[in-house]
Design an enzyme around this catalytic site. Structure first.
Site, PDB file in Angstrom:
ATOM      1  N   THR A   1      -4.443   1.076 -23.408  1.00 38.09           N
ATOM      2  CA  THR A   1      -5.636   1.796 -23.862  1.00 38.09           C
ATOM      3  C   THR A   1      -5.192   3.202 -24.242  1.00 38.09           C
ATOM      4  O   THR A   1      -4.057   3.604 -23.961  1.00 38.09           O
ATOM      5  CB  THR A   1      -6.697   1.891 -22.742  1.00 38.09           C
ATOM      6  OG1 THR A   1      -6.156   2.670 -21.666  1.00 38.09           O
ATOM      7  CG2 THR A   1      -7.098   0.527 -22.219  1.00 38.09           C
TER       8      THR A   1
ATOM      9  N   VAL B   1       0.649   4.637 -15.838  1.00 36.83           N
ATOM     10  CA  VAL B   1       0.071   5.915 -16.256  1.00 36.83           C
ATOM     11  C   VAL B   1       0.648   6.323 -17.606  1.00 36.83           C
ATOM     12  O   VAL B   1       1.865   6.463 -17.768  1.00 36.83           O
ATOM     13  CB  VAL B   1       0.334   7.006 -15.198  1.00 36.83           C
ATOM     14  CG1 VAL B   1      -0.202   8.354 -15.680  1.00 36.83           C
ATOM     15  CG2 VAL B   1      -0.309   6.618 -13.868  1.00 36.83           C
ATOM     16  N   LYS B   2      -0.257   6.486 -18.568  1.00 34.47           N
ATOM     17  CA  LYS B   2       0.182   6.814 -19.928  1.00 34.47           C
ATOM     18  C   LYS B   2       0.150   8.325 -20.110  1.00 34.47           C
ATOM     19  O   LYS B   2      -0.872   8.976 -19.824  1.00 34.47           O
ATOM     20  CB  LYS B   2      -0.771   6.122 -20.907  1.00 34.47           C
ATOM     21  CG  LYS B   2      -0.159   5.786 -22.240  1.00 34.47           C
ATOM     22  CD  LYS B   2      -1.122   4.905 -23.011  1.00 34.47           C
ATOM     23  CE  LYS B   2      -0.618   4.624 -24.403  1.00 34.47           C
ATOM     24  NZ  LYS B   2      -1.644   3.992 -25.236  1.00 34.47           N
ATOM     25  N   LEU B   3       1.261   8.849 -20.587  1.00 41.83           N
ATOM     26  CA  LEU B   3       1.418  10.304 -20.731  1.00 41.83           C
ATOM     27  C   LEU B   3       1.927  10.609 -22.134  1.00 41.83           C
ATOM     28  O   LEU B   3       2.783   9.878 -22.654  1.00 41.83           O
ATOM     29  CB  LEU B   3       2.492  10.808 -19.746  1.00 41.83           C
ATOM     30  CG  LEU B   3       2.296  10.528 -18.257  1.00 41.83           C
ATOM     31  CD1 LEU B   3       3.631  10.599 -17.526  1.00 41.83           C
ATOM     32  CD2 LEU B   3       1.320  11.542 -17.671  1.00 41.83           C
TER      33      LEU B   3
END
Ligand code: E4P
Length: 218
Positions: A27, A84-86
């Protein structure tokens, strides 16, 4: 090669997961804004995790490392499958080191160059997401960096997985496979385009027609 669905839409996720077509979900804040309405973002991520047993990328929206780490820890606490998207920024890389050190999986996003992918791997990223389609949009050959990143990771022994992103058509998916991507994330439209072939449709129609001529049930 893993196939992820690039959406936050629960109906799309349910359909693809029920058919066993996907290994995970990605997402981003734009996709969440589209799917969420007045819902709660964390509850929404939780619902996605209940539908798919695989990596679920949930993106932070803080821009400073400290804020990213706080949001990243909270997102990771929602479910063991959360990644965790960074963003690949200086703060994003700092947050990646911290979260990686705590055993939290990360996906470094908005990658537009092989050099950025190298830095993501050095920061310990679990996944790096090169955006192929958006590079094509500005006149580059987006697929080129998938092959380059593969070569660099092989040469130097990095284990970060290459997650080809921003894929716009089935040809992109095929080329990402051939270039050595570990995973590809696709919108639903591209996923079902992969499945369909006119010769499958006409072949099936012919089989059914011939069987009908037999006048028997199976
Ligand atoms: C990947 O993680 C992104 O969510 C996505 O692939 C971006 O695709 P787009 O360029 O079609 O928005």
């Amino acid at each position: 090669m893993k196939i992820f669905l690039d959406t936050a839409d629960l109906d799309e996720i349910r359909r693809a997961a029920d058919a066993g077509l996907i290994d995970g979900i990605t997402t981003n804040p734009s996709l969440m804004a589209k799917a969420l309405g007045d819902g709660d973002p964390r509850e929404h991520f939780q619902k996605i995790c209940d539908l798919v047993d695989g990596p679920i990328s949930a993106e932070v929206v803080a821009l400073d490392a400290e804020g990213m780490v706080t949001q990243g820890r909270e997102l990771a606490a929602l479910h063991e499958n959360i990644v965790v998207k960074l963003p690949i920024t200086e703060d994003g890389l700092r947050a990646c080191r911290t979260l990686t050190g705590e055993g939290i999986d990360t996906n470094l996003t908005l990658c537009f160059s092989t050099a950025q992918a190298l830095l993501a791997a050095k920061a310990g990223a679990t996944f790096v997401s090169p955006f192929v389609g958006r590079l094509d949009d500005v006149g580059h050959d987006g697929m080129e960096i998938i092959g380059e990143i593969r070569e660099v990771y092989e040469t130097y022994g990095y284990e970060t997985e290459i997650l080809a992103a921003s894929l716009r058509h089935p040809r992109h998916v095929l080329e990402a496979m051939l270039a050595g991507a570990d995973a590809a994330t696709l919108p639903s439209s591209v996923l079902y385009q992969l499945l369909r072939h006119p010769l499958t449709d006409s072949g099936l129609a012919r089989f059914m027609e011939d069987w009908k001529g037999l006048g028997k049930d199976l």
